[in-house]
Design a protein around this motif. Sequence first.
Motif, PDB file in Angstrom:
ATOM      1  N   TYR A 183      25.013  87.171  66.973  1.00  0.00           N
ATOM      2  CA  TYR A 183      25.404  85.792  67.244  1.00  0.00           C
ATOM      3  C   TYR A 183      26.866  85.547  66.862  1.00  0.00           C
ATOM      4  O   TYR A 183      27.309  85.942  65.780  1.00  0.00           O
ATOM      5  N   ALA A 184      27.577  84.878  67.773  1.00  0.00           N
ATOM      6  CA  ALA A 184      28.986  84.531  67.560  1.00  0.00           C
ATOM      7  C   ALA A 184      29.871  85.765  67.360  1.00  0.00           C
ATOM      8  O   ALA A 184      30.976  85.664  66.819  1.00  0.00           O
ATOM      9  N   GLY A 185      29.383  86.925  67.778  1.00  0.00           N
ATOM     10  CA  GLY A 185      30.172  88.142  67.614  1.00  0.00           C
ATOM     11  C   GLY A 185      30.209  88.640  66.179  1.00  0.00           C
ATOM     12  O   GLY A 185      31.044  89.471  65.831  1.00  0.00           O
ATOM     13  N   VAL A 186      29.280  88.149  65.356  1.00  0.00           N
ATOM     14  CA  VAL A 186      29.166  88.607  63.970  1.00  0.00           C
ATOM     15  C   VAL A 186      27.958  89.548  63.902  1.00  0.00           C
ATOM     16  O   VAL A 186      26.846  89.159  64.269  1.00  0.00           O
ATOM     17  N   ALA A 187      28.210  90.761  63.441  1.00  0.00           N
ATOM     18  CA  ALA A 187      27.177  91.805  63.486  1.00  0.00           C
ATOM     19  C   ALA A 187      25.921  91.481  62.693  1.00  0.00           C
ATOM     20  O   ALA A 187      25.980  90.896  61.610  1.00  0.00           O
ATOM     21  N   CYS A 188      24.785  91.911  63.238  1.00  0.00           N
ATOM     22  CA  CYS A 188      23.525  91.922  62.487  1.00  0.00           C
ATOM     23  C   CYS A 188      23.627  93.059  61.475  1.00  0.00           C
ATOM     24  O   CYS A 188      24.479  93.938  61.600  1.00  0.00           O
ATOM     25  N   GLU A 189      22.726  93.075  60.503  1.00  0.00           N
ATOM     26  CA  GLU A 189      22.738  94.143  59.493  1.00  0.00           C
ATOM     27  C   GLU A 189      22.084  95.384  60.117  1.00  0.00           C
ATOM     28  O   GLU A 189      20.886  95.611  59.981  1.00  0.00           O
ATOM     29  N   MET A 190      22.882  96.153  60.819  1.00  0.00           N
ATOM     30  CA  MET A 190      22.354  97.217  61.673  1.00  0.00           C
ATOM     31  C   MET A 190      21.755  98.415  60.932  1.00  0.00           C
ATOM     32  O   MET A 190      20.815  99.035  61.440  1.00  0.00           O
ATOM     33  N   ASP A 191      22.259  98.757  59.744  1.00  0.00           N
ATOM     34  CA  ASP A 191      21.688  99.918  59.033  1.00  0.00           C
ATOM     35  C   ASP A 191      20.206  99.688  58.764  1.00  0.00           C
ATOM     36  O   ASP A 191      19.378 100.579  58.981  1.00  0.00           O
ATOM     37  N   THR A 192      19.880  98.503  58.302  1.00  0.00           N
ATOM     38  CA  THR A 192      18.478  98.172  58.008  1.00  0.00           C
ATOM     39  C   THR A 192      17.649  98.203  59.288  1.00  0.00           C
ATOM     40  O   THR A 192      16.555  98.773  59.322  1.00  0.00           O
ATOM     41  N   VAL A 225      31.088  85.361  57.545  1.00  0.00           N
ATOM     42  CA  VAL A 225      31.238  86.704  58.110  1.00  0.00           C
ATOM     43  C   VAL A 225      31.049  87.710  56.969  1.00  0.00           C
ATOM     44  O   VAL A 225      31.902  87.825  56.101  1.00  0.00           O
ATOM     45  N   PRO A 226      29.909  88.417  56.957  1.00  0.00           N
ATOM     46  CA  PRO A 226      29.663  89.392  55.876  1.00  0.00           C
ATOM     47  C   PRO A 226      30.714  90.495  55.864  1.00  0.00           C
ATOM     48  O   PRO A 226      31.360  90.760  56.879  1.00  0.00           O
ATOM     49  N   ASP A 227      30.845  91.148  54.731  1.00  0.00           N
ATOM     50  CA  ASP A 227      31.842  92.222  54.561  1.00  0.00           C
ATOM     51  C   ASP A 227      31.708  93.339  55.586  1.00  0.00           C
ATOM     52  O   ASP A 227      32.697  93.950  55.968  1.00  0.00           O
ATOM     53  N   TYR A 228      30.472  93.615  56.002  1.00  0.00           N
ATOM     54  CA  TYR A 228      30.270  94.726  56.930  1.00  0.00           C
ATOM     55  C   TYR A 228      30.687  94.408  58.366  1.00  0.00           C
ATOM     56  O   TYR A 228      30.660  95.278  59.223  1.00  0.00           O
ATOM     57  N   HIS A 259      34.469  90.335  63.134  1.00  0.00           N
ATOM     58  CA  HIS A 259      34.059  89.532  64.289  1.00  0.00           C
ATOM     59  C   HIS A 259      35.183  89.428  65.310  1.00  0.00           C
ATOM     60  O   HIS A 259      36.296  89.902  65.073  1.00  0.00           O
ATOM     61  N   ASN A 260      34.858  88.813  66.461  1.00  0.00           N
ATOM     62  CA  ASN A 260      35.813  88.755  67.569  1.00  0.00           C
ATOM     63  C   ASN A 260      36.187  87.314  67.931  1.00  0.00           C
ATOM     64  O   ASN A 260      36.637  87.064  69.040  1.00  0.00           O
ATOM     65  N   ALA A 261      35.954  86.403  66.989  1.00  0.00           N
ATOM     66  CA  ALA A 261      36.281  84.986  67.230  1.00  0.00           C
ATOM     67  C   ALA A 261      35.663  84.501  68.541  1.00  0.00           C
ATOM     68  O   ALA A 261      36.298  83.806  69.321  1.00  0.00           O
ATOM     69  N   HIS A 262      34.422  84.873  68.755  1.00  0.00           N
ATOM     70  CA  HIS A 262      33.776  84.396  69.977  1.00  0.00           C
ATOM     71  C   HIS A 262      33.514  82.897  69.907  1.00  0.00           C
ATOM     72  O   HIS A 262      33.619  82.188  70.912  1.00  0.00           O
ATOM     73  N   MET A 263      33.188  82.419  68.722  1.00  0.00           N
ATOM     74  CA  MET A 263      32.730  81.040  68.614  1.00  0.00           C
ATOM     75  C   MET A 263      33.169  80.446  67.285  1.00  0.00           C
ATOM     76  O   MET A 263      33.248  81.167  66.300  1.00  0.00           O
ATOM     77  N   TYR A 264      33.491  79.155  67.286  1.00  0.00           N
ATOM     78  CA  TYR A 264      33.627  78.488  65.995  1.00  0.00           C
ATOM     79  C   TYR A 264      32.606  77.363  65.941  1.00  0.00           C
ATOM     80  O   TYR A 264      32.579  76.507  66.823  1.00  0.00           O
TER      81      TYR A 264
END
Length: 377
Positions: free
Chosen positions: A128-137, A281-284, A287-292
């Motif tokens: 969502y909003a170009g902010v990554a999900c916690e993909m390792d988990t 925006v978590p440390d991991y 983001h791409n500034a898709h949305m504010y």
Amino acid sequence: MIDFNKPAYLGKEIDYIKDAIENSKLCGDGIFTKKCSQWMKDELKTKHCLLTTSCTHALEMSAYLADIQPGDEVIMPSYTFVSTADAFVLRGAKIVFVDIRPDTMNIDETKIEDAVTEKTKAIVPVHYAGVACEMDTIMGIAKKYDLKVVEDAAQGVHAYYKGKALGTIGDFGCFSFHETKNYTMGEGGAILFQDDKYLEKAEILREKGTDRSKFFRGQIDKYTWVDFGSSYLPSELNAAYLYAQLENADAIDKKRMYVWNFYHEKLEELADRGLIERPVVPDYAVHNAHMYYIKVKDLDVRTRLIAHLKENGVCAVFHYIPLHSATAGRKFGRFHGEDVYTTKESERLIRLPMFYSLSKEEMQKVVDAIYSFPDFK
Ligand SMILES: *Cc1c(COP(=O)(O)O)cnc(C)c1O
């Protein structure tokens, strides 16, 4: 009135469209389509990438390639666009919604495992909003239960998780180039995957069930109907528009990031006073500034703030009525566990104008309009 969105136009688009016309090649898989896929391969380090007519279609292709069968269960957030679910519903899947995290509005990775059953076939994280999900988990759970991961990275083109481009981490990644996204071709998208084993099937599926892609490469001397398929390749005219955008991705990113940071800094005071919440925006994640977006106290404040902004010449919007509460969502899916945040957080969220040609005066006007809201006095 300050629009909510305007598609980016950098100038070269019209020249490239003209080139496509002069090349007498308007159908798919011409020079510009190839240039776009090559850009994604080089820039995002994806092994395979096929341009599609939309992200919805990339998701449909993924559902098919992931071999989703009627009755299979697919886990995803309820706070997302309808296509995330529709693509799997088309294959007869049952959608299992799990709650989101209140900080990123992404699927809560800690609640996925409990939703896994014998019927589970795939997990669909939405960045969502170009902010990554916690993909390792998420990848860990997929590995443990032998599930496919289809990343809905519609909003996440050129955004990263621990250095990896979104869309390149799961089995499949789906991008959107709709006019509301960072880079556009009007309507369009792409499917990404890393495993060679999917390539042939993906090409056939995208080319009406024929082996025409092989034919064009000169690998066979005639093409025929070989399997189930549809038509998922976009016109060169659209690809020409997109290529001008990808070539200038840095300029688009820079401008959007400027807008994002402007809002973030200017609205800090309201956040400090506890009146709004700003995106996290978590440390991991890069983001791409898709949305504010901002989050206000509740639905009532949101409704009044949107009306107030409109009166002050600012078009701000909200989105995603949680899918599990919609008619089709109830028919095709179920919510696993408790809806602690999905409904509550989605009702508080407002998206601010965010686009390439937004001027500094307009940005300031948006901020001023927010500060003049009576509740924030
Ligand atoms: C925009 C979007 C889509 C659909 O993209 P199209 O290219 O319009 O099909 C799917 N999922 C999410 C999360 C989106 O934001």
